[in-house]
Design a protein around this motif. Structure first.
Motif, PDB file in Angstrom:
ATOM      1  N   SER A  76      36.164  32.999  56.444  1.00 34.65           N
ATOM      2  CA  SER A  76      37.662  34.316  56.549  1.00 34.65           C
ATOM      3  C   SER A  76      38.008  33.588  57.366  1.00 34.65           C
ATOM      4  O   SER A  76      37.113  32.872  58.886  1.00 34.65           O
ATOM      5  CB  SER A  76      36.369  35.338  57.723  1.00 34.65           C
ATOM      6  N   LYS A  77      39.000  33.597  57.199  1.00 36.60           N
ATOM      7  CA  LYS A  77      39.955  32.350  58.796  1.00 36.60           C
ATOM      8  C   LYS A  77      40.323  33.633  60.012  1.00 36.60           C
ATOM      9  O   LYS A  77      41.300  33.005  61.328  1.00 36.60           O
ATOM     10  CB  LYS A  77      41.245  32.183  57.879  1.00 36.60           C
ATOM     11  N   ARG A 106      36.362  32.631  63.335  1.00 39.88           N
ATOM     12  CA  ARG A 106      36.545  31.945  64.094  1.00 39.88           C
ATOM     13  C   ARG A 106      36.407  31.407  65.463  1.00 39.88           C
ATOM     14  O   ARG A 106      35.694  30.475  65.723  1.00 39.88           O
ATOM     15  CB  ARG A 106      38.088  30.981  64.571  1.00 39.88           C
ATOM     16  N   ALA A 139      33.060  25.499  54.282  1.00 45.02           N
ATOM     17  CA  ALA A 139      34.313  26.694  54.087  1.00 45.02           C
ATOM     18  C   ALA A 139      34.805  26.786  52.569  1.00 45.02           C
ATOM     19  O   ALA A 139      35.132  25.700  51.734  1.00 45.02           O
ATOM     20  CB  ALA A 139      35.505  26.926  54.840  1.00 45.02           C
ATOM     21  N   ASP A 142      42.056  24.061  57.607  1.00 42.46           N
ATOM     22  CA  ASP A 142      43.605  23.440  57.870  1.00 42.46           C
ATOM     23  C   ASP A 142      43.344  22.813  59.197  1.00 42.46           C
ATOM     24  O   ASP A 142      42.377  22.604  59.756  1.00 42.46           O
ATOM     25  CB  ASP A 142      44.192  25.193  58.052  1.00 42.46           C
ATOM     26  N   THR A 173      41.527  24.479  62.544  1.00 42.46           N
ATOM     27  CA  THR A 173      39.957  23.802  62.320  1.00 42.46           C
ATOM     28  C   THR A 173      39.779  22.556  62.306  1.00 42.46           C
ATOM     29  O   THR A 173      38.530  22.595  62.956  1.00 42.46           O
ATOM     30  CB  THR A 173      39.467  24.900  60.437  1.00 42.46           C
TER      31      THR A 173
END
Length: 348
Positions: A58-59, A64, A83, A88, A91
């Motif tokens: 999950s973003k 995170r 992931a 991105d 990250t």
């Protein structure tokens, strides 16, 4: 009350699908699409021999903070990140500049890419990255560590067998384990809430116009009940409605349009919750705990809550609307990411 499904992941998934059956148009569209096949994964590493894998599905900010924050306390050359979506810049910035990102699709490919990994950290085994990471750890007879990243409700997915749970509190650890003997638990606290205590938000009067955290995406209560409680609270108090980021489906958008025509004011949802400068209210939301940890007035509200929801409020020490604001929880104390890093080191 404990978990509805303390062990059986398939039963949890069937129940979750049933609770989401109101999204019939989306479900029909999904069935009409061709089978995409097994999920693909993106793997980032900065060396050829990392011994720790961070698998996250999950973003969200909470995920995170829970899973990736351990990088602040481990040598990034020892850590790989996995992931089920492209990683991105935010990250990858957690990794050193000299990194490689590859795509893979099977546990055999993951195992070949990470021959030295002996510990896997995830938010659970119900997502594809967490599941394949857990399987890799079990194949290696290594450590699979699940980090709690949000409030635990009875409808949460069960823990995989053989994991060590890094929980926010002893009460949460016992709740999620639900009497199982194949799960070990450690209490590390919440990195998200710890960061909230350090946020330095401006003081907000308790009698200022509140923001109501939307939960139309939730399946824990009937959709009509979730809508009714939110609408009644905003209409009665003048609270501004803050949609959850997941409220993008057609039914939610129509509901938003109707509410706006009824005069309900919407709070901007493109800013972090701690920057809205208002008291925070909701039925259940990690954001309520986050607001309380930051020093904002925060409450929970439901005019006639089910018993399981009352138990959740009590477990987190949340105050009901009309009483004194919720206190800062002890789960925000200390250095949770550092405790998690120590747990990872012990497992290697």
């Amino acid at each position: 009350m404990g978990l509805i499904h303390p062990v059986d992941l398939e039963a949890f998934q069937r129940d979750e699908a049933r609770r989401q059956s109101f999204r019939r148009l989306r479900a029909l569209r999904a069935r009409l699409k061709p089978d995409p096949g097994p999920p693909g994964f993106w793997l980032s590493r900065t060396s050829e021999g990392p011994d720790v894998l961070l698998a996250f599905d999950s973003k969200t900010i909470s995920c995170r903070a829970a899973v990736l924050s351990v990088l602040d306390h481990l040598d990034p050359r020892r850590v790989a990140i996995l992931a089920p979506f492209p990683l991105d810049d935010a990250t990858l910035a957690l990794h050193a500049s000299h990194r490689s990102v590859t795509q893979l699709g099977t546990i055999a490919e993951l195992s070949a890419a990470l021959p030295e990994v002996a510990a896997v950290v995830s938010a659970g085994g119900h997502g594809p990255a967490g599941a394949i990471g857990h399987d890799l750890a079990m194949q290696r007879h290594g450590a699979s560590i699940v980090v709690q990243h949000g409030m635990l409700l009875p409808q949460v997915a069960p823990l995989p067998a053989g994991v060590t749970l890094a929980a926010w509190s002893r009460a949460d650890a016992d709740f999620w384990r639900s009497g199982r003997s194949d799960v070990e638990t450690r209490v590390v606290g919440s990195e998200l809430l710890h960061r909230a205590t350090q946020a330095g938000v401006d003081p907000v009067p308790a009698d200022a116009t509140p923001v109501y955290c939307g939960a139309l995406h939730g399946t824990e209560l009937p959709r009509l009940e979730i809508e009714r409680v939110a609408r009644q609270f905003c209409s009665a108090t003048g609270a501004h409605y803050r949609p959850h980021p997941s409220e993008t489906d057609l039914q939610s958008r129509v509901t938003h349009l109707i509410w706006k025509r009824l005069g309900i004011v919407f709070a901007p949802s493109d800013r972090p919750l701690l920057q809205v400068g208002a008291p925070v209210v909701g039925m259940w939301s990690t954001g309520i705990l986050e607001a309380a940890a930051a020093g904002l007035p925060a409450w929970v509200y439901h005019p006639d809550p089910p018993e399981w929801l009352r138990e959740v409020w009590q477990r987190y020490g949340l105050s009901v609307w009309g009483s004194e604001p919720s206190p800062v929880s002890a789960i925000a104390a200390g250095e949770p990411a550092e405790r998690l890093a120590e747990l990872v080191e012990e497992a290697l």
